[in-house]
Structure formats: C-alpha cells, structure tokens
Design a protein around this motif. Structure first.
Motif, PDB file in Angstrom:
ATOM      1  N   ARG B 217      30.409  33.036  42.203  1.00 33.00           N
ATOM      2  CA  ARG B 217      31.305  33.891  43.003  1.00 33.00           C
ATOM      3  C   ARG B 217      32.095  34.796  42.073  1.00 33.00           C
ATOM      4  O   ARG B 217      32.358  34.453  40.927  1.00 33.00           O
ATOM      5  CB  ARG B 217      32.262  33.045  43.822  1.00 33.00           C
ATOM      6  CG  ARG B 217      31.604  32.289  44.950  1.00 33.00           C
ATOM      7  CD  ARG B 217      32.649  31.533  45.747  1.00 33.00           C
ATOM      8  NE  ARG B 217      32.095  30.910  46.929  1.00 33.00           N
ATOM      9  CZ  ARG B 217      31.547  29.691  46.950  1.00 33.00           C
ATOM     10  NH1 ARG B 217      31.461  28.981  45.842  1.00 33.00           N
ATOM     11  NH2 ARG B 217      31.081  29.199  48.080  1.00 33.00           N
ATOM     12  N   LYS B 218      32.498  35.938  42.632  1.00 37.08           N
ATOM     13  CA  LYS B 218      33.351  36.860  41.861  1.00 37.08           C
ATOM     14  C   LYS B 218      34.684  36.166  41.582  1.00 37.08           C
ATOM     15  O   LYS B 218      35.200  35.432  42.417  1.00 37.08           O
ATOM     16  CB  LYS B 218      33.624  38.121  42.694  1.00 37.08           C
ATOM     17  CG  LYS B 218      32.440  39.050  42.831  1.00 37.08           C
ATOM     18  CD  LYS B 218      32.684  40.308  42.004  1.00 37.08           C
ATOM     19  CE  LYS B 218      31.512  41.269  41.980  1.00 37.08           C
ATOM     20  NZ  LYS B 218      30.176  40.689  42.003  1.00 37.08           N
ATOM     21  N   LYS B 219      35.264  36.427  40.400  1.00 31.85           N
ATOM     22  CA  LYS B 219      36.566  35.842  40.079  1.00 31.85           C
ATOM     23  C   LYS B 219      37.622  36.405  41.028  1.00 31.85           C
ATOM     24  O   LYS B 219      37.581  37.582  41.375  1.00 31.85           O
ATOM     25  CB  LYS B 219      36.949  36.200  38.643  1.00 31.85           C
ATOM     26  CG  LYS B 219      35.948  35.709  37.620  1.00 31.85           C
ATOM     27  CD  LYS B 219      36.121  34.233  37.363  1.00 31.85           C
ATOM     28  CE  LYS B 219      35.118  33.758  36.329  1.00 31.85           C
ATOM     29  NZ  LYS B 219      34.969  32.318  36.296  1.00 31.85           N
ATOM     30  N   ASP B 220      38.591  35.549  41.431  1.00 33.91           N
ATOM     31  CA  ASP B 220      39.594  36.037  42.386  1.00 33.91           C
ATOM     32  C   ASP B 220      40.710  36.835  41.705  1.00 33.91           C
ATOM     33  O   ASP B 220      41.529  37.457  42.357  1.00 33.91           O
ATOM     34  CB  ASP B 220      40.173  34.885  43.220  1.00 33.91           C
ATOM     35  CG  ASP B 220      40.769  33.800  42.344  1.00 33.91           C
ATOM     36  OD1 ASP B 220      40.704  33.949  41.109  1.00 33.91           O
ATOM     37  OD2 ASP B 220      41.297  32.819  42.902  1.00 33.91           O
ATOM     38  N   ARG B 221      40.788  36.791  40.386  1.00 34.02           N
ATOM     39  CA  ARG B 221      41.697  37.700  39.698  1.00 34.02           C
ATOM     40  C   ARG B 221      41.014  38.190  38.427  1.00 34.02           C
ATOM     41  O   ARG B 221      40.098  37.533  37.935  1.00 34.02           O
ATOM     42  CB  ARG B 221      43.035  37.041  39.398  1.00 34.02           C
ATOM     43  CG  ARG B 221      42.889  35.782  38.602  1.00 34.02           C
ATOM     44  CD  ARG B 221      44.185  35.005  38.576  1.00 34.02           C
ATOM     45  NE  ARG B 221      43.879  33.628  38.272  1.00 34.02           N
ATOM     46  CZ  ARG B 221      44.461  32.939  37.312  1.00 34.02           C
ATOM     47  NH1 ARG B 221      45.412  33.479  36.579  1.00 34.02           N
ATOM     48  NH2 ARG B 221      44.118  31.708  37.076  1.00 34.02           N
ATOM     49  N   PRO B 222      41.495  39.328  37.922  1.00 41.87           N
ATOM     50  CA  PRO B 222      40.803  39.928  36.789  1.00 41.87           C
ATOM     51  C   PRO B 222      40.730  38.957  35.609  1.00 41.87           C
ATOM     52  O   PRO B 222      41.694  38.267  35.317  1.00 41.87           O
ATOM     53  CB  PRO B 222      41.652  41.151  36.440  1.00 41.87           C
ATOM     54  CG  PRO B 222      42.716  41.255  37.469  1.00 41.87           C
ATOM     55  CD  PRO B 222      42.672  40.065  38.355  1.00 41.87           C
ATOM     56  N   ASP B 223      39.573  38.908  35.007  1.00 40.49           N
ATOM     57  CA  ASP B 223      39.416  38.057  33.830  1.00 40.49           C
ATOM     58  C   ASP B 223      40.176  38.632  32.661  1.00 40.49           C
ATOM     59  O   ASP B 223      40.347  39.824  32.536  1.00 40.49           O
ATOM     60  CB  ASP B 223      37.940  38.016  33.426  1.00 40.49           C
ATOM     61  CG  ASP B 223      37.161  37.174  34.388  1.00 40.49           C
ATOM     62  OD1 ASP B 223      37.764  36.343  35.064  1.00 40.49           O
ATOM     63  OD2 ASP B 223      35.940  37.369  34.456  1.00 40.49           O
ATOM     64  N   GLN B 224      40.620  37.763  31.789  1.00 42.49           N
ATOM     65  CA  GLN B 224      41.162  38.231  30.532  1.00 42.49           C
ATOM     66  C   GLN B 224      40.379  37.583  29.420  1.00 42.49           C
ATOM     67  O   GLN B 224      39.716  36.567  29.632  1.00 42.49           O
ATOM     68  CB  GLN B 224      42.639  37.830  30.400  1.00 42.49           C
ATOM     69  CG  GLN B 224      43.526  38.656  31.303  1.00 42.49           C
ATOM     70  CD  GLN B 224      44.922  38.113  31.324  1.00 42.49           C
ATOM     71  OE1 GLN B 224      45.127  36.924  31.509  1.00 42.49           O
ATOM     72  NE2 GLN B 224      45.880  38.987  31.118  1.00 42.49           N
ATOM     73  N   ALA B 225      40.462  38.187  28.270  1.00 45.36           N
ATOM     74  CA  ALA B 225      39.706  37.642  27.157  1.00 45.36           C
ATOM     75  C   ALA B 225      40.110  36.196  26.929  1.00 45.36           C
ATOM     76  O   ALA B 225      39.302  35.353  26.613  1.00 45.36           O
ATOM     77  CB  ALA B 225      39.945  38.458  25.906  1.00 45.36           C
ATOM     78  N   SER B 226      41.416  35.892  27.108  1.00 45.19           N
ATOM     79  CA  SER B 226      41.848  34.511  26.978  1.00 45.19           C
ATOM     80  C   SER B 226      42.908  34.232  28.031  1.00 45.19           C
ATOM     81  O   SER B 226      43.822  35.026  28.235  1.00 45.19           O
ATOM     82  CB  SER B 226      42.428  34.263  25.591  1.00 45.19           C
ATOM     83  OG  SER B 226      43.126  33.027  25.612  1.00 45.19           O
ATOM     84  N   LEU B 227      42.803  33.082  28.677  1.00 43.66           N
ATOM     85  CA  LEU B 227      43.816  32.701  29.662  1.00 43.66           C
ATOM     86  C   LEU B 227      45.157  32.469  28.987  1.00 43.66           C
ATOM     87  O   LEU B 227      46.214  32.484  29.614  1.00 43.66           O
ATOM     88  CB  LEU B 227      43.380  31.423  30.381  1.00 43.66           C
ATOM     89  CG  LEU B 227      42.160  31.587  31.291  1.00 43.66           C
ATOM     90  CD1 LEU B 227      41.729  30.250  31.840  1.00 43.66           C
ATOM     91  CD2 LEU B 227      42.472  32.552  32.418  1.00 43.66           C
ATOM     92  N   LEU B 228      45.132  32.232  27.697  1.00 45.73           N
ATOM     93  CA  LEU B 228      46.375  31.964  26.971  1.00 45.73           C
ATOM     94  C   LEU B 228      47.060  33.242  26.506  1.00 45.73           C
ATOM     95  O   LEU B 228      48.161  33.194  25.951  1.00 45.73           O
ATOM     96  CB  LEU B 228      46.077  31.093  25.740  1.00 45.73           C
ATOM     97  CG  LEU B 228      45.483  29.714  26.040  1.00 45.73           C
ATOM     98  CD1 LEU B 228      45.162  28.985  24.744  1.00 45.73           C
ATOM     99  CD2 LEU B 228      46.464  28.880  26.869  1.00 45.73           C
ATOM    100  N   ALA B 229      46.414  34.393  26.751  1.00 49.47           N
ATOM    101  CA  ALA B 229      46.930  35.644  26.200  1.00 49.47           C
ATOM    102  C   ALA B 229      48.422  35.881  26.480  1.00 49.47           C
ATOM    103  O   ALA B 229      49.171  36.225  25.559  1.00 49.47           O
ATOM    104  CB  ALA B 229      46.084  36.812  26.690  1.00 49.47           C
ATOM    105  N   PRO B 230      48.902  35.676  27.744  1.00 50.32           N
ATOM    106  CA  PRO B 230      50.319  35.945  28.003  1.00 50.32           C
ATOM    107  C   PRO B 230      51.229  35.047  27.172  1.00 50.32           C
ATOM    108  O   PRO B 230      52.320  35.444  26.759  1.00 50.32           O
ATOM    109  CB  PRO B 230      50.482  35.628  29.488  1.00 50.32           C
ATOM    110  CG  PRO B 230      49.126  35.480  30.050  1.00 50.32           C
ATOM    111  CD  PRO B 230      48.179  35.248  28.926  1.00 50.32           C
ATOM    112  N   LEU B 231      50.774  33.839  26.906  1.00 51.22           N
ATOM    113  CA  LEU B 231      51.604  32.899  26.148  1.00 51.22           C
ATOM    114  C   LEU B 231      51.639  33.244  24.663  1.00 51.22           C
ATOM    115  O   LEU B 231      52.558  32.904  23.947  1.00 51.22           O
ATOM    116  CB  LEU B 231      51.066  31.475  26.315  1.00 51.22           C
ATOM    117  CG  LEU B 231      50.981  31.001  27.765  1.00 51.22           C
ATOM    118  CD1 LEU B 231      50.335  29.624  27.832  1.00 51.22           C
ATOM    119  CD2 LEU B 231      52.383  30.962  28.379  1.00 51.22           C
TER     120      LEU B 231
END
Ligand code: SF4
Ligand code: SF4
Ligand code: SF4
Lengths: 290, 250
Positions: B217-231
């Motif tokens: 399925r398509k991701k429900d929110r835009p992918d980022q290179a890393s989920l940890l990026a904001p942290l």
C-alpha cells in the motif's frame, strides 16, 4: 545456464553424426563395399552415441521411452521421433551401399530430410524457451543447422560444400552472438517486472531466500567463466570455421580432412559450451544475478 | 497430455499480499513439512547439517529493498518488501508444453499444474521453461517437484473443514496468503485482486499466471530518508546556543 557435459557432447556429436548421415543419404558421397560399412557405421556411431550421452543427464532414464508420447506439443519428443525415423529410414540405404543392393536413392534423400529435421528439433528445444532470451530467436536453429551440416561436409570429404557451409556456420554463429547480446534487454524482463515492484523504484536484493545453494542456482544461474566469453568466441570461430577451411583448402587431401575435423571438434565444443554458459535465464533476476 | 486445455472450469490459485507479508518463512516451512509426507516423492535435503546444505523447496521467500525514485529532488526511504515465490499455475504454462513425456499437465477441472512423477524422466526441461523458478528437481528422486496447490489438502475430506486449504495459506500468521478461484469474478480472491490492484509477475513472458500479487500500500505520510531525522536536527539553546552562534561566525 549450466553447461552440462552430457548435453554438450550430445548436441555436438549427434549434430555431426546426423549432418554426415544426411550427406551419405543424399548420395553426395557414395561409398561401396567395406568403405560404405565403415563410413555409415561412423555416422550411426556419432548419432547414436550422442543420443545415448543425452540420457546421462536424466533423473530417471529407465522411463526414457515415454519421451515419444508428446510430439504434439514438445520439441524434445519430436526430436526423439525424428532421430529414430531418420536412423530407421537410412538403414536400408546403408545396407544397399554396403552390399550393393541398388535400392533407389529416394530412400536416402528422405532420410537426409529426416536428419535435417532432427537437427532442427534439437535446436528448437532451446530456441522455444522464452525464459532464456539469448536462445529464443531464429539464430539458434540457423547456427545448429549450419554447424552440423558443415561438420558433416568435412566428414563427407566435400571440400567445396564444406567451405560454403562452414562460412555459413561462421555467419550464423556471429549472428547468434550479436542477437544474443541484445536479447535480454530486448525481452524486457527486469527485477522490476519479475517482482512487479519496479513501479515504486529501483529493486535490489536485501536478503536471499536461502543461504545454501539450490537447484535453480546450480542449473540456471551459472555465472562461472562468462568473463572469458570473448576469448572462447575467438577460439570457437577460429577452430570451428576458419581452421577447417584452411586445412581443407591447403593441406593434402586426407591429412587436411583429419586436421579440419580435429579443429572443427574443438571449435564446436567451445561454441556449444558458450551457448549454455552465456545464456542467462530470467529466474536469475529474482536472485539479483544474471 | 502436455497440450494445454483451452479453458479450465476453475482457476484455483493464490493471492499474495506483499503489503502484509513479514518475511517470516512460515509458509516455506509449512510447505516443506506438508510435502514431506503427502503428494509424491518427499522433498529431500542433501547434506542438511553439513557445510554445504541444499534441498528441494516449493516455495521460497525473497526480501527486496526498493529504493523509490527521486520525487522533486527528495530521496524517500527505501522499503523492504518480502516476496514469496512459488508456482503461479499459469494459464499458458510453458513448463507443460515442453514436457516430452506427458508428466507435466494442467488440470481441466481446476487449472492446477501438476507433475505425474511416475512418468517424469527428470530431463529438467520444464524447469528451464518456467520463468519464475517454480520447479526444482529433487536430487534424491530424480523427478521434478513443484507446488501442487496442496491438491491433497484442498479436496481432502479427512481433514477438518478449516484445514482444506493450502498448508502455506493455513499457516501464514499475518494472513498474507489467500486461496480461491481466480476464474470466478465474484470470489473473495478475485474481489481482493480487483480492489487492491493485484498484478501478474513478468507479464512480458506471456504465461498468464493465475496467482496474483498485491502491491504494498502507498505510505500514509511522506517518507523520509530516516524516521529519526527530526530528532537528529538538535537545536542548541542557552549558553551552548550562544557558543554555537559565535563559533559559527568565526
Ligand atoms: S509458474 Fe512456472 S511451473 Fe508454475 S505454471 Fe507457471 S511456468 Fe509452470
Ligand atoms: S523433468 Fe519431468 S515433468 Fe519436467 S519436462 Fe522432463 S519429463 Fe516432463
Ligand atoms: S500451495 Fe501447498 S505446495 Fe504450493 S506453496 Fe503452498 S504449501 Fe507449498
């Protein structure tokens, strides 16, 4: 594809045998007496020996007779029929040449056609396989036919014809290589189409399904030795095409024939090895290999 | 007879959900287990505890990493997709027509592609003809093995009703494998395929597979290179912030 020794020996020897039998049948060489016995015997030995060798790669050769049943759909089955029909049809012609029975040549001509059909069927076993793009084109029957008939002409001591057929064989070989080098890309199968994930992006192997080997890797994903392909091509072209021509044209008759035959066999085996070793099966895409 | 039937009454097959599959290999094990004791020669292993183990399996699970194409110069995170691979019970099965002995056949009643092991000479041509690597020659028995769609389960009245489906489907802990009649547009599997955009593998090979794969399925929110990026984007405050600014200007 894995270049199995038994299959390489089978296709080269029985090809040569049936090529030679075709010339004997057609009456291009008409030996008599014991010369006929030995020449026909050689043709039969090559053809039958090759066929026997092919049974060595069967898992259950004791059931081989069942291979005659599916001629409606299977080229392997058709090959079995054509081979047996050719060998049976030519038997009276062989006896006639040996014992001077004077049977009509039309029997031999029919046998020659059956020999050609046998060679064609052998090549179609490979050419029909869409999953191996390098094989799935008309250059395969052309190359098999020309190689077999060229070898047959050498054995039949027909210098003029042999030179023409060997040249044709060289051309067909070059065509097969050229066609083959573009075939995989032209077939359009990629890791993207194999997995259907190509629409998302670039597909790469993350982890293989098994850590050990398996039948698929051994049989269809043979990559060893491909890096020498270019050298083997040169050997094949030189030995199966150029050298026999030179030997036949420049050396004294009998010596020339023997030298041409020796070179031909080396070249034919090299070419056939490459035919398998270089052929890539689309299943390799699942393993990220070709 | 190795000529293919023009039409089969049913088209039984599997639908495999690549969104749900977690790559646990339970179906591989269940398949191997069932087919060690059921239909035909048992799936053998060679040197199973040695240094170079090898064996016959009818179902294998690959794992792929798919790196999405750049969108607007942004690289989205790679996706891991687990990918079970078994016989697709193709309508135009090339493995059947090449067979010289009649051992390989496609059933008219339900479209299952089977090997009659008593007639198989082990020539291997059918495995060459299959684009999907769905056939493996058993090294012990010298006969060709392939997925039977658990033909000895699905019609087996000795089994409780809920077990009359393929072993791999029955065992899958995430429900990523579905079994049914893909020839009937009103069946559950056909509806699932229609609603999820199920597709054929390697359509260019013109085999017309029965089995279908459901795309992730398509991701429900835009992918980022890393989920940890904001942290990871730490903003220093207070004295450290002042120091950061001063040092940055030097
Ligand atoms: S997946 Fe392969 S073995 Fe199965 S029916 Fe299709 S071609 Fe034949
Ligand atoms: S390996 Fe067996 S089933 Fe496959 S083509 Fe040969 S005889 Fe037929
Ligand atoms: S349907 Fe049966 S034989 Fe086929 S992959 Fe599943 S468990 Fe194995």
């Amino acid at each position: 594809m894995h270049p199995a020794r038994s299959v390489i020996i089978f296709t080269v020897l029985s090809g040569l045998g049936f090529g030679f039998l075709a010339f004997l049948g057609a009456g291009l060489v008409q030996p008599s007496g014991w010369a006929a016995f030995w020449l026909w015997g050689l043709g039969y030995a090559l053809a039958v020996g090759g066929l026997l060798s092919s049974t060595f790669h069967l898992g259950n050769p004791q059931r081989a007779l069942l291979a005659f049943t599916q001629w409606r759909s299977s080229w392997l089955s058709r090959e079995a029929w054509a081979a047996v029909a050719a060998l049976l049809c030519l038997a009276p012609m062989a006896l006639s040449d040996w014992l001077g029975l004077g049977l009509p040549r039309i029997i031999g001509l029919l046998g020659a056609v059956l020999c050609a059909l046998t060679i064609l069927s052998t090549s179609m076993i490979y050419a029909q396989i869409r999953a191996v793009p390098r094989w799935n084109n008309a250059s395969v029957p052309a190359a098999f036919m020309a190689l077999a008939l060229g070898g047959g002409a050498i054995l039949a001591d027909q210098t003029g014809l042999a030179v023409v057929l060997l040249a044709a064989s060289g051309a067909a070989m070059a065509w097969h290589w050229r066609q083959g080098d573009q075939a995989f890309a032209a077939a359009g199968s990629t890791m993207g189409t194999a997995t259907g994930l190509g629409d998302i992006g670039r597909v790469e192997v993350f982890e293989l399904p098994h850590t050990g080997g398996n039948y698929l890797l051994r049989e269809m994903i043979f990559v060893v030795g491909r890096k020498h392909a270019q050298k083997v091509r040169i050997i094949a072209m030189a030995c199966a095409v150029v050298l026999p021509m030179v030997c036949l044209l420049l050396l004294p008759p009998f010596v020339g024939l023997l030298a041409a035959l020796a070179a031909y066999l080396i070249g034919a085996f090299a070419q056939r090895w490459l035919f398998f070793a270089q052929a890539e099966h689309v299943v390799g895409l699942y393993y990220g290999k070709r | 007879m190795t000529c293919l039937p023009a039409k089969t009454d049913k088209a039984l097959g599997l639908v495999i959900d690549l969104d749900t599959c977690v790559g646990c290999h339970a179906c591989v094990t269940a398949c191997k287990g069932w087919n060690d004791q059921g239909y035909g020669a048992p799936l053998s292993d060679q040197n199973p505890y040695g240094s170079d183990p090898s064996g016959t399996f009818l179902n294998r699970v690959h794992s792929y990493q798919v790196v999405p194409d750049l969108t607007g110069g942004v690289q989205a995170a790679a996706q891991i997709i687990n990918f079970p691979r078994s016989c697709l019970h193709c309508a135009d099965a090339p493995c059947v027509t090449v067979c010289p002995t009649g051992a390989s056949y496609k059933r008219v009643e339900d479209g299952i592609v089977l090997v009659n092991e008593d007639a198989c000479i082990g020539c291997g041509l059918c495995a060459w003809a299959c684009p999907y690597g769905a056939r493996e020659m058993d090294a012990d028995a010298g006969v060709m093995k392939k997925c039977t769609l658990c033909v000895d389960r699905i019609y087996n009245e000795n089994l409780p009703e809920e077990d009359r489906e393929p072993a791999c489907v029955r065992t899958c802990p995430t429900g990523a494998r579905h079994f049914g009649d893909l020839g009937d547009p009103d069946s559950d599997v056909s509806k699932l395929v229609a609603s999820r955009g199920g597709y054929d593998l390697m359509p260019e090979q013109a085999t017309r597979p029965t089995n279908k794969y459901l795309p992730p399925r398509k991701k429900d929110r835009p992918d980022q290179a890393s989920l940890l990026a904001p942290l990871l984007d730490i903003q220093a405050t207070g004295f450290a912030g002042w120091l950061d600014k001063v040092l940055g200007k030097l």
